[in-house]
Design an enzyme around this catalytic site. Structure first.
Site, PDB file in Angstrom:
ATOM      1  N   LEU A 107      53.165 -24.861  14.533  1.00 18.73           N
ATOM      2  CA  LEU A 107      53.135 -24.332  15.882  1.00 18.73           C
ATOM      3  C   LEU A 107      53.448 -22.839  15.906  1.00 18.73           C
ATOM      4  O   LEU A 107      54.381 -22.375  15.255  1.00 18.73           O
ATOM      5  CB  LEU A 107      54.144 -25.067  16.768  1.00 18.73           C
ATOM      6  N   ASP A 127      61.704 -24.225   7.423  1.00 22.29           N
ATOM      7  CA  ASP A 127      62.252 -23.645   6.199  1.00 22.29           C
ATOM      8  C   ASP A 127      61.918 -22.161   6.036  1.00 22.29           C
ATOM      9  O   ASP A 127      61.908 -21.655   4.926  1.00 22.29           O
ATOM     10  CB  ASP A 127      61.750 -24.420   4.976  1.00 22.29           C
ATOM     11  N   CYS A 186      63.491 -24.329  -1.097  1.00 24.56           N
ATOM     12  CA  CYS A 186      63.874 -25.451  -1.951  1.00 24.56           C
ATOM     13  C   CYS A 186      63.013 -25.513  -3.204  1.00 24.56           C
ATOM     14  O   CYS A 186      63.489 -25.901  -4.275  1.00 24.56           O
ATOM     15  CB  CYS A 186      63.751 -26.763  -1.177  1.00 24.56           C
ATOM     16  N   CYS A 246      67.639 -12.324  23.915  1.00 25.82           N
ATOM     17  CA  CYS A 246      68.343 -12.997  25.011  1.00 25.82           C
ATOM     18  C   CYS A 246      69.163 -12.053  25.883  1.00 25.82           C
ATOM     19  O   CYS A 246      69.671 -12.481  26.930  1.00 25.82           O
ATOM     20  CB  CYS A 246      69.234 -14.112  24.476  1.00 25.82           C
TER      21      CYS A 246
END
Length: 251
Positions: A107, A127, A186, A246
Site C-alpha cells: 500500500l 520492515d 532480517c 503532526c
C-alpha cells in the site's frame, strides 16, 4: 451478538473491563495490518481469534522457505503462495466469523490513504522505514491510532501513536524522516523467531485495548525488549511541537 458469539468470546465477556459492550466493539471494528510477516502473523492471529470484525491484511510478497521460521501464518504448503492468500486461509480456519480482506499489494499513496481512512485501528508490521513513515503520515492525516512494532536480531520495540490525543507524538517525532538511520533487515541480520511473536502479540493487545476503550495505551511510550536478557525498558516519548507531520494538526 449471537449465542455462538457469546460462547466463543465468553472469556473476554467475563472480564469486567471488556464485557459484552467491549466485545461488540471488537466485532464491529475494522483493523488494517500492514505486513503479513513475522510481526503481522501473531498480530493477525490474535485479532482474528479475538473476533475483530474486519481484518484488512496488506502485503505484496510471496511465501518462501526462509519465512517459515517465524511467520506463523504460513505453512510449508504455502510456499509460493501470496502471503495474503496464505494468511486468509489460516485466519479463516481460526475464526470464520472474521472477515479477512486480503490485499496482495504494498500500500502507498492514494491506496494507503483509502485503507487507513476506512480503518478503526492500524498496525504497522512492516520492515522498512519508507513504509513506516508513509503509514504514519496517513494515520495522522485521518486521526487513526497506530500501533507500531519492530524486531531484529534479539531486539524488539513497540509503541502506540495516537493522533487523537493532542499531546501524543507520532512516529516522525521519534524517528524523523531523513535521519541517517541504518536500515537493517532480517534477511541480512537474522531475527530470533519468538521475538516476532512477543512484539506482534503486544501489538495485538494494544490494538484491542484501543478498540475496546479499556486500560492505558502505549501512547507516548516506547517499549524496548532485550530478548537475550529478557529485559523490558520504557522510554517516554514527547510530542515534537515542530514536527512536520503532526505539529500543525495537533495545534
Amino acid at each position: 451478538m449471537t449465542d455462538e458469539q457469546l460462547l466463543r468470546y465468553s472469556r473476554h465477556i467475563l472480564l469486567p473491563q471488556i464485557g459484552i459492550e467491549g466485545q461488540e466493539n471488537i466485532v464491529e471494528a475494522r483493523a488494517l495490518v500492514i505486513g503479513a510477516g513475522g510481526l503481522g502473523s501473531p498480530a493477525a492471529y490474535y485479532l482474528a481469534s479475538a473476533g475483530i470484525g474486519t481484518l484488512v491484511l496488506a502485503d505484496g510478497d510471496t511465501v518462501d522457505l526462509t519465512n517459515l521460521q517465524r511467520q506463523i501464518l504460513h505453512r510449508t504448503d504455502s510456499i509460493g503462495m501470496t502471503k495474503t492468500a496464505s494468511a486468509e486461509r489460516t485466519l479463516g480456519e481460526i475464526n470464520p466469523e472474521c472477515h479477512v480482506v486480503a490485499l496482495n499489494e504494498r500500500l502507498s499513496g492514494q491506496r494507503l490513504d483509502e485503507e487507513v481512512a476506512l480503518a478503526d485501528i492500524v498496525l504497522d508490521c512492516c520492515d522498512n522505514f519508507a513504509t513506516r513513515h508513509a503509514v504514519n503520515r496517513a494515520c495522522v492525516k485521518f486521526r487513526k491510532p497506530l500501533v507500531s512494532g519492530a524486531a531484529i536480531r534479539f531486539d524488539g520495540q513497540v509503541a502506540v501513536f495516537d493522533s487523537r490525543q493532542a499531546d501524543a507524538p507520532c512516529y516522525h517525532c521519534l524517528f524523523p524522516e531523513g535521519q541517517d538511520v541504518e536500515e537493517v533487515r532480517c534477511a541480512v541480520m537474522g531475527v530470533f523467531a519468538p521475538l516476532t511473536g512477543i512484539i506482534g502479540t503486544v501489538q495485538a493487545a494494544e490494538a484491542l485495548k484501543l478498540v475496546i476503550g479499556c486500560g492505558t495505551s502505549l501512547a507516548g511510550r516506547l517499549l524496548l525488549l532485550d530478548g537475550l536478557g529478557m529485559e523490558w525498558r520504557e522510554i517516554r516519548v514527547p510530542r515534537d511541537p515542530g514536527c512536520v507531520v503532526c505539529g500543525k494538526i495537533a495545534e
